[in-house]
Scaffold this motif. Structure first.
Motif, PDB file in Angstrom:
ATOM      1  N   GLY A   1       0.804  -1.208   0.000  1.00 45.37           N
ATOM      2  CA  GLY A   1       0.000   0.000   0.000  1.00 45.37           C
ATOM      3  C   GLY A   1       0.841   1.263   0.000  1.00 45.37           C
ATOM      4  N   ASN A   2       0.186   2.396  -0.265  1.00 39.48           N
ATOM      5  CA  ASN A   2       0.887   3.654  -0.465  1.00 39.48           C
ATOM      6  C   ASN A   2       1.453   4.218   0.840  1.00 39.48           C
ATOM      7  N   VAL A   3       0.690   4.104   1.952  1.00 42.59           N
ATOM      8  CA  VAL A   3       1.155   4.661   3.227  1.00 42.59           C
ATOM      9  C   VAL A   3       2.418   3.943   3.693  1.00 42.59           C
ATOM     10  N   PHE A   4       2.348   2.609   3.715  1.00 39.39           N
ATOM     11  CA  PHE A   4       3.527   1.839   4.126  1.00 39.39           C
ATOM     12  C   PHE A   4       4.677   2.023   3.138  1.00 39.39           C
ATOM     13  N   ALA A   5       4.345   2.295   1.889  1.00 38.49           N
ATOM     14  CA  ALA A   5       5.391   2.535   0.897  1.00 38.49           C
ATOM     15  C   ALA A   5       6.153   3.811   1.226  1.00 38.49           C
ATOM     16  N   LEU A   6       5.440   4.866   1.623  1.00 32.81           N
ATOM     17  CA  LEU A   6       6.108   6.114   1.986  1.00 32.81           C
ATOM     18  C   LEU A   6       6.966   5.952   3.240  1.00 32.81           C
ATOM     19  N   ILE A   7       6.428   5.218   4.236  1.00 30.49           N
ATOM     20  CA  ILE A   7       7.221   4.968   5.451  1.00 30.49           C
ATOM     21  C   ILE A   7       8.480   4.181   5.116  1.00 30.49           C
ATOM     22  N   SER A   8       8.344   3.181   4.246  1.00 25.03           N
ATOM     23  CA  SER A   8       9.507   2.384   3.842  1.00 25.03           C
ATOM     24  C   SER A   8      10.513   3.236   3.083  1.00 25.03           C
ATOM     25  N   ASP A   9       9.996   4.134   2.194  1.00 27.19           N
ATOM     26  CA  ASP A   9      10.910   5.034   1.483  1.00 27.19           C
ATOM     27  C   ASP A   9      11.691   5.909   2.456  1.00 27.19           C
ATOM     28  N   LEU A  10      11.017   6.412   3.488  1.00 28.14           N
ATOM     29  CA  LEU A  10      11.687   7.259   4.474  1.00 28.14           C
ATOM     30  C   LEU A  10      12.793   6.493   5.206  1.00 28.14           C
ATOM     31  N   VAL A  11      12.477   5.292   5.664  1.00 27.02           N
ATOM     32  CA  VAL A  11      13.455   4.494   6.411  1.00 27.02           C
ATOM     33  C   VAL A  11      14.632   4.110   5.519  1.00 27.02           C
ATOM     34  N   VAL A  12      14.341   3.646   4.296  1.00 29.38           N
ATOM     35  CA  VAL A  12      15.416   3.221   3.389  1.00 29.38           C
ATOM     36  C   VAL A  12      16.301   4.395   3.004  1.00 29.38           C
ATOM     37  N   ALA A  13      15.675   5.551   2.682  1.00 30.79           N
ATOM     38  CA  ALA A  13      16.464   6.724   2.307  1.00 30.79           C
ATOM     39  C   ALA A  13      17.366   7.171   3.467  1.00 30.79           C
ATOM     40  N   TRP A  14      16.820   7.207   4.672  1.00 33.23           N
ATOM     41  CA  TRP A  14      17.619   7.609   5.839  1.00 33.23           C
ATOM     42  C   TRP A  14      18.798   6.643   6.057  1.00 33.23           C
ATOM     43  N   ALA A  15      18.515   5.315   5.973  1.00 35.64           N
ATOM     44  CA  ALA A  15      19.557   4.320   6.217  1.00 35.64           C
ATOM     45  C   ALA A  15      20.636   4.369   5.150  1.00 35.64           C
TER      46      ALA A  15
ATOM     47  N   ALA B   1      16.122  12.515   3.888  1.00 35.41           N
ATOM     48  CA  ALA B   1      15.152  11.438   3.672  1.00 35.41           C
ATOM     49  C   ALA B   1      13.722  11.960   3.729  1.00 35.41           C
ATOM     50  N   ILE B   2      13.465  12.924   4.646  1.00 35.88           N
ATOM     51  CA  ILE B   2      12.112  13.498   4.733  1.00 35.88           C
ATOM     52  C   ILE B   2      11.762  14.254   3.452  1.00 35.88           C
ATOM     53  N   ILE B   3      12.712  15.053   2.943  1.00 41.75           N
ATOM     54  CA  ILE B   3      12.445  15.797   1.692  1.00 41.75           C
ATOM     55  C   ILE B   3      12.217  14.838   0.525  1.00 41.75           C
ATOM     56  N   ILE B   4      13.023  13.783   0.458  1.00 43.30           N
ATOM     57  CA  ILE B   4      12.845  12.787  -0.627  1.00 43.30           C
ATOM     58  C   ILE B   4      11.492  12.098  -0.504  1.00 43.30           C
ATOM     59  N   THR B   5      11.056  11.794   0.736  1.00 42.97           N
ATOM     60  CA  THR B   5       9.760  11.147   0.946  1.00 42.97           C
ATOM     61  C   THR B   5       8.609  12.057   0.523  1.00 42.97           C
ATOM     62  N   VAL B   6       8.752  13.377   0.801  1.00 41.68           N
ATOM     63  CA  VAL B   6       7.733  14.332   0.322  1.00 41.68           C
ATOM     64  C   VAL B   6       7.651  14.297  -1.203  1.00 41.68           C
ATOM     65  N   GLY B   7       8.808  14.232  -1.851  1.00 39.94           N
ATOM     66  CA  GLY B   7       8.797  14.099  -3.312  1.00 39.94           C
ATOM     67  C   GLY B   7       8.155  12.798  -3.772  1.00 39.94           C
ATOM     68  N   GLU B   8       8.384  11.718  -3.003  1.00 39.04           N
ATOM     69  CA  GLU B   8       7.765  10.431  -3.341  1.00 39.04           C
ATOM     70  C   GLU B   8       6.242  10.483  -3.218  1.00 39.04           C
ATOM     71  N   MET B   9       5.717  11.336  -2.305  1.00 33.28           N
ATOM     72  CA  MET B   9       4.270  11.476  -2.144  1.00 33.28           C
ATOM     73  C   MET B   9       3.621  11.952  -3.437  1.00 33.28           C
ATOM     74  N   PHE B  10       4.311  12.778  -4.203  1.00 33.43           N
ATOM     75  CA  PHE B  10       3.793  13.242  -5.491  1.00 33.43           C
ATOM     76  C   PHE B  10       4.214  12.322  -6.638  1.00 33.43           C
ATOM     77  N   PHE B  11       5.336  11.644  -6.444  1.00 29.95           N
ATOM     78  CA  PHE B  11       5.870  10.799  -7.522  1.00 29.95           C
ATOM     79  C   PHE B  11       5.044   9.521  -7.702  1.00 29.95           C
ATOM     80  N   HIS B  12       4.629   8.898  -6.605  1.00 30.75           N
ATOM     81  CA  HIS B  12       3.870   7.638  -6.704  1.00 30.75           C
ATOM     82  C   HIS B  12       2.533   7.805  -7.436  1.00 30.75           C
ATOM     83  N   PRO B  13       1.681   8.799  -7.054  1.00 35.16           N
ATOM     84  CA  PRO B  13       0.424   8.969  -7.812  1.00 35.16           C
ATOM     85  C   PRO B  13       0.659   9.304  -9.279  1.00 35.16           C
TER      86      PRO B  13
END
Length: 273
Positions: free
Chosen positions: A72-86, A109-121
């Motif tokens: 799902g999209n929510v868990f995808a964003l959380i995973s993107d945040l964790v992976v980007a930070w790591a 990682a937070i800025i990249i995740t915000v970009g992913e919020m628009f990139f996924h849709p």
């Protein structure tokens, strides 16, 4: 079979182009964010930024393609945040160790995740648009298959009807062989049917001719108003003549009755004498 293989190749090619485009956009987005956060504020070289972008884009691509669509999209964003930070923290600790690398990695990682919020849709819409012709083709193919099945059913029914007709003809021939008079009766019945059809045709032709004559008569009456009056007088004269004929016949019949009565009276008188 060749057409199906070609369609599969085309579909696979479209999907490859789509994933390549997504990978390129993700790489540019990650590189831009890292360049702003690490390059402008902390003076990290562009080479180290590219190395970090390559590693992070590779891990993100694996997650986006094989893991994230299932959660799902929510868990995808959380995973993107964790992976980007790591990834930023680990790669940074190897190539550019900083004092607050954990906090810096979290901000990036937070800025990249915000970009992913628009990139996924955006990518979901692009994926749907690319596959819309395939869905329409599948619908048309499904309708074509239904029409083909319907035509095959009609062919089967037609063949069954033709076979049943042949069977009935064979049975009729056998009955005619066992009963010679049956064929004569059948022949007479066919003649009567043909005669009835001819009579129906003649009756229809006569009715049509009668209608045509009535239409012509109405047109003549419209063109000549006095004609209708003459026709009406002629009808009255015809009816008067018929009434006169009826009266004359009645008088003649009464006269014959009187003659018969007169003869009977004469016979009775002669017997008395």
């Amino acid at each position: 079979m060749v057409k199906i293989n070609d369609d599969l190749k085309i579909k696979k090619g479209v999907e490859d182009q789509l994933f390549t485009k997504a990978l390129l956009i993700k790489f540019i987005m990650i590189t831009a964010v890292l360049w702003i956060v690490l390059g402008w504020f902390y003076g990290i070289s562009f080479t180290n930024i590219l190395i970090t972008s390559v590693f992070l884009t590779g891990f993100a691509y694996v997650l986006d393609v094989y893991i994230l669509p299932r959660i799902g999209n929510v868990f995808a964003l959380i995973s993107d945040l964790v992976v980007a930070w790591a990834v930023i923290w680990i790669v940074g600790s190897i190539f550019y160790p900083l004092a607050n690398l954990g906090t810096i990695s979290l901000i990036a990682a937070i800025i990249i995740t915000v970009g992913e919020m628009f990139f996924h849709p955006y990518m979901e819409r692009k994926f749907d648009d690319e596959h819309e012709p395939s869905r329409e083709e599948n619908k048309r193919q499904y309708k074509g298959n239904l029409q083909t099945e319907f035509a095959e059913d009609m062919d089967i029914k037609t063949a069954a009807q033709a076979k049943e007709k042949d069977v009935n003809m064979i049975k009729s021939e056998k009955r005619n062989e066992n009963d010679p008079s049956r064929e004569k009766r059948q022949y007479k019945g066919n003649l009567q049917t043909e005669f009835a059809e001819d009579m129906d045709i003649k009756t229809a032709a006569q009715a049509k001719e009668k209608d045509v004559n009535m239409i012509k008569s109405e047109k003549r009456n419209k063109n000549d108003p006095s004609r209708e009056e003459r026709q009406y007088k002629g009808n009255l004269q015809t009816e008067f003549a018929e009434d006169m004929d009826i009266k004359t016949a009645a008088q003649a019949k009464q006269k014959d009755v009187n003659i018969i009565k007169s003869k009977k009276r004469k016979v009775n008188r002669s017997r008395r004498k």
